[in-house]
Design a protein around this motif. Sequence first.
Motif, PDB file in Angstrom:
ATOM      1  N   MET A 194     -31.142 -25.269-104.760  1.00 49.51           N
ATOM      2  CA  MET A 194     -32.004 -25.537-103.389  1.00 49.51           C
ATOM      3  C   MET A 194     -33.238 -26.133-103.697  1.00 49.51           C
ATOM      4  SD  MET A 194     -31.032 -23.542-100.150  1.00 49.51           S
ATOM      5  CE  MET A 194     -32.313 -24.443 -99.400  1.00 49.51           C
ATOM      6  N   GLY A 195     -33.566 -27.146-103.070  1.00 49.08           N
ATOM      7  CA  GLY A 195     -35.000 -27.289-103.035  1.00 49.08           C
ATOM      8  C   GLY A 195     -35.320 -28.767-103.296  1.00 49.08           C
ATOM      9  N   LEU A 196     -34.419 -29.415-103.965  1.00 50.41           N
ATOM     10  CA  LEU A 196     -34.710 -30.658-104.789  1.00 50.41           C
ATOM     11  C   LEU A 196     -33.523 -31.738-104.427  1.00 50.41           C
ATOM     12  CD1 LEU A 196     -36.075 -30.565-108.230  1.00 50.41           C
ATOM     13  CD2 LEU A 196     -37.273 -31.192-106.404  1.00 50.41           C
ATOM     14  N   GLY A 197     -33.924 -32.981-103.951  1.00 49.33           N
ATOM     15  CA  GLY A 197     -32.915 -34.085-103.803  1.00 49.33           C
ATOM     16  C   GLY A 197     -31.777 -34.046-105.003  1.00 49.33           C
ATOM     17  N   GLU A 198     -30.895 -34.857-104.687  1.00 50.18           N
ATOM     18  CA  GLU A 198     -30.027 -35.175-106.087  1.00 50.18           C
ATOM     19  C   GLU A 198     -30.520 -36.091-107.125  1.00 50.18           C
ATOM     20  OE1 GLU A 198     -25.170 -36.838-106.196  1.00 50.18           O
ATOM     21  OE2 GLU A 198     -26.550 -37.430-104.462  1.00 50.18           O
ATOM     22  N   SER A 199     -31.065 -37.256-106.747  1.00 49.15           N
ATOM     23  CA  SER A 199     -31.918 -37.961-107.714  1.00 49.15           C
ATOM     24  C   SER A 199     -32.852 -37.034-108.502  1.00 49.15           C
ATOM     25  CB  SER A 199     -32.204 -39.108-106.948  1.00 49.15           C
ATOM     26  OG  SER A 199     -32.248 -39.324-105.692  1.00 49.15           O
ATOM     27  N   LEU A 200     -33.466 -36.270-107.684  1.00 51.63           N
ATOM     28  CA  LEU A 200     -34.604 -35.363-108.429  1.00 51.63           C
ATOM     29  C   LEU A 200     -33.985 -34.283-109.524  1.00 51.63           C
ATOM     30  CD1 LEU A 200     -37.645 -35.106-105.618  1.00 51.63           C
ATOM     31  CD2 LEU A 200     -37.625 -36.301-107.933  1.00 51.63           C
ATOM     32  N   VAL A 201     -32.966 -33.826-109.100  1.00 52.01           N
ATOM     33  CA  VAL A 201     -32.454 -33.019-109.859  1.00 52.01           C
ATOM     34  C   VAL A 201     -31.659 -33.810-111.325  1.00 52.01           C
ATOM     35  CG1 VAL A 201     -30.151 -31.420-110.048  1.00 52.01           C
ATOM     36  CG2 VAL A 201     -31.490 -31.157-108.193  1.00 52.01           C
ATOM     37  N   ARG A 227     -28.628 -29.076-100.718  1.00 50.73           N
ATOM     38  CA  ARG A 227     -28.246 -28.374-101.751  1.00 50.73           C
ATOM     39  C   ARG A 227     -27.620 -29.325-102.838  1.00 50.73           C
ATOM     40  NH1 ARG A 227     -24.392 -24.093 -99.911  1.00 50.73           N
ATOM     41  NH2 ARG A 227     -23.767 -25.763 -98.257  1.00 50.73           N
ATOM     42  N   VAL A 228     -27.701 -28.952-104.088  1.00 52.06           N
ATOM     43  CA  VAL A 228     -27.229 -29.797-105.266  1.00 52.06           C
ATOM     44  C   VAL A 228     -26.446 -28.989-106.034  1.00 52.06           C
ATOM     45  CG1 VAL A 228     -27.488 -31.377-106.755  1.00 52.06           C
ATOM     46  CG2 VAL A 228     -29.172 -31.459-104.952  1.00 52.06           C
ATOM     47  N   ASP A 229     -25.177 -29.154-106.324  1.00 54.33           N
ATOM     48  CA  ASP A 229     -24.449 -28.494-107.573  1.00 54.33           C
ATOM     49  C   ASP A 229     -24.685 -29.226-108.470  1.00 54.33           C
ATOM     50  OD1 ASP A 229     -23.814 -26.608-105.427  1.00 54.33           O
ATOM     51  OD2 ASP A 229     -21.760 -27.142-105.376  1.00 54.33           O
ATOM     52  N   VAL A 230     -24.577 -28.668-109.723  1.00 56.58           N
ATOM     53  CA  VAL A 230     -24.661 -29.405-111.080  1.00 56.58           C
ATOM     54  C   VAL A 230     -23.499 -28.823-111.760  1.00 56.58           C
ATOM     55  CG1 VAL A 230     -25.869 -29.939-113.187  1.00 56.58           C
ATOM     56  CG2 VAL A 230     -27.144 -29.599-111.200  1.00 56.58           C
ATOM     57  N   ARG A 231     -22.452 -29.727-112.232  1.00 58.50           N
ATOM     58  CA  ARG A 231     -21.296 -29.244-112.633  1.00 58.50           C
ATOM     59  C   ARG A 231     -21.254 -29.624-114.049  1.00 58.50           C
ATOM     60  NH1 ARG A 231     -16.087 -31.516-113.596  1.00 58.50           N
ATOM     61  NH2 ARG A 231     -14.486 -29.886-113.327  1.00 58.50           N
ATOM     62  N   LEU A 232     -21.014 -28.506-115.109  1.00 52.77           N
ATOM     63  CA  LEU A 232     -21.201 -28.846-116.476  1.00 52.77           C
ATOM     64  C   LEU A 232     -19.741 -28.444-116.987  1.00 52.77           C
ATOM     65  CD1 LEU A 232     -24.654 -26.751-116.989  1.00 52.77           C
ATOM     66  CD2 LEU A 232     -24.310 -29.250-116.952  1.00 52.77           C
ATOM     67  N   ALA A 233     -19.018 -29.519-117.553  1.00 55.25           N
ATOM     68  CA  ALA A 233     -17.777 -29.074-118.019  1.00 55.25           C
ATOM     69  C   ALA A 233     -17.376 -29.809-119.280  1.00 55.25           C
ATOM     70  CB  ALA A 233     -16.546 -29.672-116.950  1.00 55.25           C
ATOM     71  N   LEU A 257     -34.957 -22.795-108.813  1.00 56.14           N
ATOM     72  CA  LEU A 257     -34.357 -23.779-107.547  1.00 56.14           C
ATOM     73  C   LEU A 257     -32.717 -23.220-107.704  1.00 56.14           C
ATOM     74  CD1 LEU A 257     -36.056 -27.093-108.396  1.00 56.14           C
ATOM     75  CD2 LEU A 257     -36.580 -25.406-106.525  1.00 56.14           C
ATOM     76  N   ILE A 258     -32.446 -22.712-108.827  1.00 58.54           N
ATOM     77  CA  ILE A 258     -30.849 -22.326-109.165  1.00 58.54           C
ATOM     78  C   ILE A 258     -30.720 -20.935-108.290  1.00 58.54           C
ATOM     79  CG2 ILE A 258     -29.085 -21.550-110.476  1.00 58.54           C
ATOM     80  CD1 ILE A 258     -30.413 -23.571-112.611  1.00 58.54           C
ATOM     81  N   TYR A 259     -30.158 -20.844-107.249  1.00 56.60           N
ATOM     82  CA  TYR A 259     -29.630 -19.804-106.644  1.00 56.60           C
ATOM     83  C   TYR A 259     -28.293 -19.092-106.957  1.00 56.60           C
ATOM     84  CZ  TYR A 259     -26.564 -22.425-103.462  1.00 56.60           C
ATOM     85  OH  TYR A 259     -25.702 -23.283-102.893  1.00 56.60           O
ATOM     86  N   GLY A 260     -27.379 -19.624-107.504  1.00 53.68           N
ATOM     87  CA  GLY A 260     -26.209 -19.235-107.948  1.00 53.68           C
ATOM     88  C   GLY A 260     -25.242 -19.963-108.952  1.00 53.68           C
ATOM     89  N   THR A 261     -23.958 -19.238-109.281  1.00 54.48           N
ATOM     90  CA  THR A 261     -23.245 -20.083-110.067  1.00 54.48           C
ATOM     91  C   THR A 261     -21.848 -20.285-109.327  1.00 54.48           C
ATOM     92  OG1 THR A 261     -22.500 -17.982-110.946  1.00 54.48           O
ATOM     93  CG2 THR A 261     -24.321 -19.437-112.364  1.00 54.48           C
ATOM     94  N   ASP A 262     -21.201 -21.241-109.664  1.00 57.02           N
ATOM     95  CA  ASP A 262     -19.709 -21.350-109.213  1.00 57.02           C
ATOM     96  C   ASP A 262     -19.605 -21.243-107.684  1.00 57.02           C
ATOM     97  OD1 ASP A 262     -18.919 -21.944-112.023  1.00 57.02           O
ATOM     98  OD2 ASP A 262     -19.092 -19.669-112.456  1.00 57.02           O
TER      99      ASP A 262
END
Length: 418
Positions: A194-201, A227-233, A257-262
């Motif tokens: 939370m707190g940054l837009g998609e392109s900034l993330v 909010r922006v979720d970053v998915r790592l797979a 800025l990361i508040y949680g996972t999954d």
Amino acid sequence: MNIEVINTGSELMLGRTLNTHQQWLCRRLADLGYVVTRQTAIADTPEAICGTVREALGRADLVITTGGLGPTSDDLTRDLLAQMLGRPLHEDPQILEKLHNYFASRKRVMPVSTRVQAMVPEGAIVLANDFGTAPGLALSLAPNPYRAGHKAWLVLLPGPPRELRPMFQRSVAPLIRQEFPHSCPYVCRTLRSMGLGESLVQEKVEKHLGSLVSRGLDLGYCARPGRVDVRLAAGVSEATEIVTQAEAIVRRELGHLIYGTDDQELESVLVETLTHRGETLALAESCTGGYIAHLITNVPGASQVLRAGWVTYSNASKSDALGVLPTTIATHGAVSAETVAEMARGARERAGSTYALAVTGIAGPTGGSPEKPVGTVFIGLAGPNGVETLKQNYPTDRETFKQLTAQHALDWLRRKLA
Ligand code: ATP
Ligand code: MG
């Protein structure tokens, strides 16, 4: 591997029900490393159901249908597909007993029509329904009559989300893993920020992940308001190592800025943190109309944390319920740092809580001014060390405004506690 999802129900065609199964199932499957190849939504007519399932079986290794397993006359899926596949239906005494118990425990008479839910096509695996009456069904088609030389699985799931979701997690996911094993391990991790837009993330993290991407990391972003979720797979032999390294990099770059996972929600993270610290919260809401309280009370165990919440929409109620001085409102306005500070202080004192969050703003579309345009919002946070305020601006529609304001308030407190 080809997977097709078929959502049945005339209510989907009429726009009366949002097809959440489509998104939910695709998401769960993707997190397990199975990407859906085709999604179809259809009315629950015999032609549509049989025609669509037949076509899907002509292409897919796994077909999942949703809906139409209930007891009413429009619930046709089980009967139609059993007939189409030449699998006679038998009454399953165990399911019947569960149905009787289900109604007995609720002190209700079991309607005769309910009994059809105990009918099982020959050879089907019964998927227990812990939250309703209609069990799911899984049929192994070996051979698949609609695709020469192939086998397939057909899985039938009930319509109500509260029944389908636990059934998928408990029975379908293990079945798919067993029947369609990956040649390499599949690991997936989502980091929610939370707190940054998609392109900034993206700008912050992507440049550090290049070498992991070349080793098989699949990197994705999903943006929702605020909010922006970053998915790592990864689905390669060293998947665990790659995803672990990627997670460390993203955490380093995005930090607090990361508040949680999954699947963690912001509000559950906050409730968990406050519970852990033995601290409590009160809310004083104007422009969010109780939405923050709604989010907090969605979390099981919220009673440990939430002392009280006020929806003080009028000026008078801000004074009467929270003790905001009428002169403060007259001098600075209801939407001001001064007012929100007094709202937060008043809520904290009256509830006797460790913290209080207060919000007051102009949701629009009218009511703005040059100094305070539509979208202006003040957030107040009262705690053991006094009161702080924050000014934000979210010029958007009313609902998104409420969401963004609520999220920002909750996230502000989360970061204070981190
Ligand atoms: P029931 O026993 O309740 O009749 P069912 O298995 O027959 O369950 P349906 O009758 O198709 O399922 O749907 C029941 C309810 O589930 C619908 O009224 C709707 O609220 C919800 N539902 C069905 N399909 C979906 C969907 N694709 N997305 C979200 N909700 C759905
Ligand atoms: Mg039904």
